[in-house]
Write a protein that holds these residues in place. Structure first.
Motif, PDB file in Angstrom:
ATOM      1  N   GLY A   1       0.812  -1.214   0.000  1.00  0.00           N
ATOM      2  CA  GLY A   1       0.000   0.000   0.000  1.00  0.00           C
ATOM      3  C   GLY A   1       0.842   1.259   0.000  1.00  0.00           C
ATOM      4  N   ILE A   2       1.949   1.254   0.758  1.00  0.00           N
ATOM      5  CA  ILE A   2       2.821   2.432   0.798  1.00  0.00           C
ATOM      6  C   ILE A   2       3.515   2.624  -0.546  1.00  0.00           C
ATOM      7  N   ILE A   3       3.926   1.529  -1.184  1.00  0.00           N
ATOM      8  CA  ILE A   3       4.550   1.622  -2.509  1.00  0.00           C
ATOM      9  C   ILE A   3       3.580   2.237  -3.508  1.00  0.00           C
ATOM     10  N   VAL A   4       2.326   1.804  -3.464  1.00  0.00           N
ATOM     11  CA  VAL A   4       1.300   2.374  -4.351  1.00  0.00           C
ATOM     12  C   VAL A   4       1.084   3.854  -4.018  1.00  0.00           C
ATOM     13  N   ALA A   5       1.074   4.187  -2.719  1.00  0.00           N
ATOM     14  CA  ALA A   5       0.896   5.579  -2.305  1.00  0.00           C
ATOM     15  C   ALA A   5       2.049   6.450  -2.796  1.00  0.00           C
ATOM     16  N   ILE A   6       3.271   5.925  -2.722  1.00  0.00           N
ATOM     17  CA  ILE A   6       4.434   6.659  -3.235  1.00  0.00           C
ATOM     18  C   ILE A   6       4.270   6.939  -4.721  1.00  0.00           C
ATOM     19  N   ALA A   7       3.800   5.936  -5.463  1.00  0.00           N
ATOM     20  CA  ALA A   7       3.594   6.099  -6.899  1.00  0.00           C
ATOM     21  C   ALA A   7       2.575   7.208  -7.172  1.00  0.00           C
TER      22      ALA A   7
END
Length: 371
Positions: free
Chosen positions: A161-167
């Motif tokens: 989820g954090i990786i997607v949020a960073i994107a």
């Protein structure tokens, strides 16, 4: 710029001091519950992680920012993919394949994947000449998807989820049009529903979410109840360092719920000091990113790094306050966690690498004008 460096150093010192003091304090409660661990052991591991992270940061600073961006797609991104694949072949812990074990040393690759993604997306958006659906959505999605998928199948839903949020953050500051962003959000929602209906989301992950939802209706749940009890019992000024009692019942008090330990022992005053430090740190990074970097990719990375810290700190604090499902997300620079600290320090070192190179270029330009 010297003032900026001093201010950032001040905020970082606050995080480090809070981290070391309360990892030891939380470690006392863990020592009481588990005879095979010691509070000093937790502290030693964190000090080692800080030392390794500092060494990594100095290496990042020594190698100029332009070098890092130049090798974003040739070294950092493929190396991250290789390590994320490799971690799947290491023995699992509790049903998860998240760590590469080398003797007594463990490395959680997904923490470094966040920094790698920030770097490659900053490089991509910083070099764009045309901003359209392909360049601001499809290509960044193509860069993010392999990292997110590999982390998801470890499984590690919160880091995914954090990786997607960073994107999403990098797409926004990189110039994506809002209609494309809305499409991206719809795509993520549909994907989550497909994964859920297909049984790809683990039972314990679903249970965390359902437990959180039922807690909103008044039903008590152990983790959140103890966290809120610790914070509320601290009052305005807290019970004093090492004097907390509820921390003996808090799960993972040295990492996931260290915010609650701080609240119990330093009270509202201590929590406000820490939260103001985060706000000041993030603001200072954004300002220096806009003013200090001479390249667009540098600006995007520094601002992206600041917003990544904001996202992760917000999630951890929200979990401790019962406003978000328990995730295992650490409090940046404070929680115990070697890989988290090392990756953050390396990412932070890259910030200074960019700024120092920009200063050098500015001074060189001024000298050339004089001659």
């Amino acid at each position: 710029m010297k003032r900026t460096y001093l201010v950032l150093a001040l905020y970082t010192s606050v995080f480090v001091i809070f981290g070391l003091v309360f990892i030891y304090s939380a470690g006392i409660s863990m020592e009481a519950r588990h005879p095979d661990v010691t509070a000093s052991g937790f502290l030693e591991k964190q000090l080692i992680a800080y030392a390794i992270g500092l060494a990594g940061a100095l290496i990042m600073i020594y190698m100029k920012g332009s070098w890092h961006f130049k090798n974003a797609f040739t070294i950092y991104y493929p190396l991250t993919l290789i390590m994320l694949v490799a971690v799947l072949f290491f023995p699992d812990r509790g049903g998860s394949n998240r760590w590469i074990d080398i003797g007594s040393f463990s490395l959680q690759v997904s923490e470094f994947a966040k920094i790698s993604l920030l770097l490659v997306l900053a490089k991509h958006f910083g070099g764009l000449k045309k901003r359209n659906f392909l360049t601001t959505f499809l290509i960044p999605l193509g860069m993010t998807a392999p990292l997110a998928i590999l982390v998801f199948i470890e499984p590690d839903l919160s880091t995914t989820g954090i990786i997607v949020a960073i994107a999403f953050v990098m797409m926004i500051i990189g110039g994506i049009k809002m209609r494309y962003l809305s499409l991206a959000l719809i795509f993520v929602v549909i994907l989550v529903l497909v994964l859920y209906s297909g049984g790809f989301i683990e039972d314990y992950q679903i249970q965390r979410i359902t437990s959180f939802l039922t807690s909103l209706t008044g039903e008590e749940h152990e983790q959140v109840s103890y966290s809120l009890m610790a914070i509320s019992s601290g009052g305005l000024t807290g019970k004093g360092l090492g004097m907390g009692l509820v921390k003996y019942y808090l799960p993972v008090s040295y990492s996931d719920f260290i915010f609650a330990v701080i609240g119990e022992e330093l009270g509202l005053v201590g929590l406000l000091v820490l939260m103001f430090a985060y706000v000041g740190f993030i603001r200072e990074l954004i300002v220096v990113g806009l003013r200090g970097s001479r390249t667009l990719e540098g600006k995007l990375y520094i601002i992206g790094f600041a917003l990544y810290i904001m996202i992760q700190a917000t999630i951890n604090i929200a979990v401790n306050l019962g406003l978000f499902p328990p995730t295992g997300v650490t409090l940046p620079f404070v929680s115990s966690g070697g890989s988290s600290i090392m990756s953050l320090m390396i990412g932070y070192g890259l910030v200074f690498s960019i700024l120092l190179e920009s200063e050098e270029e500015k001074e060189k330009g001024l000298q050339d004008e004089k001659t």
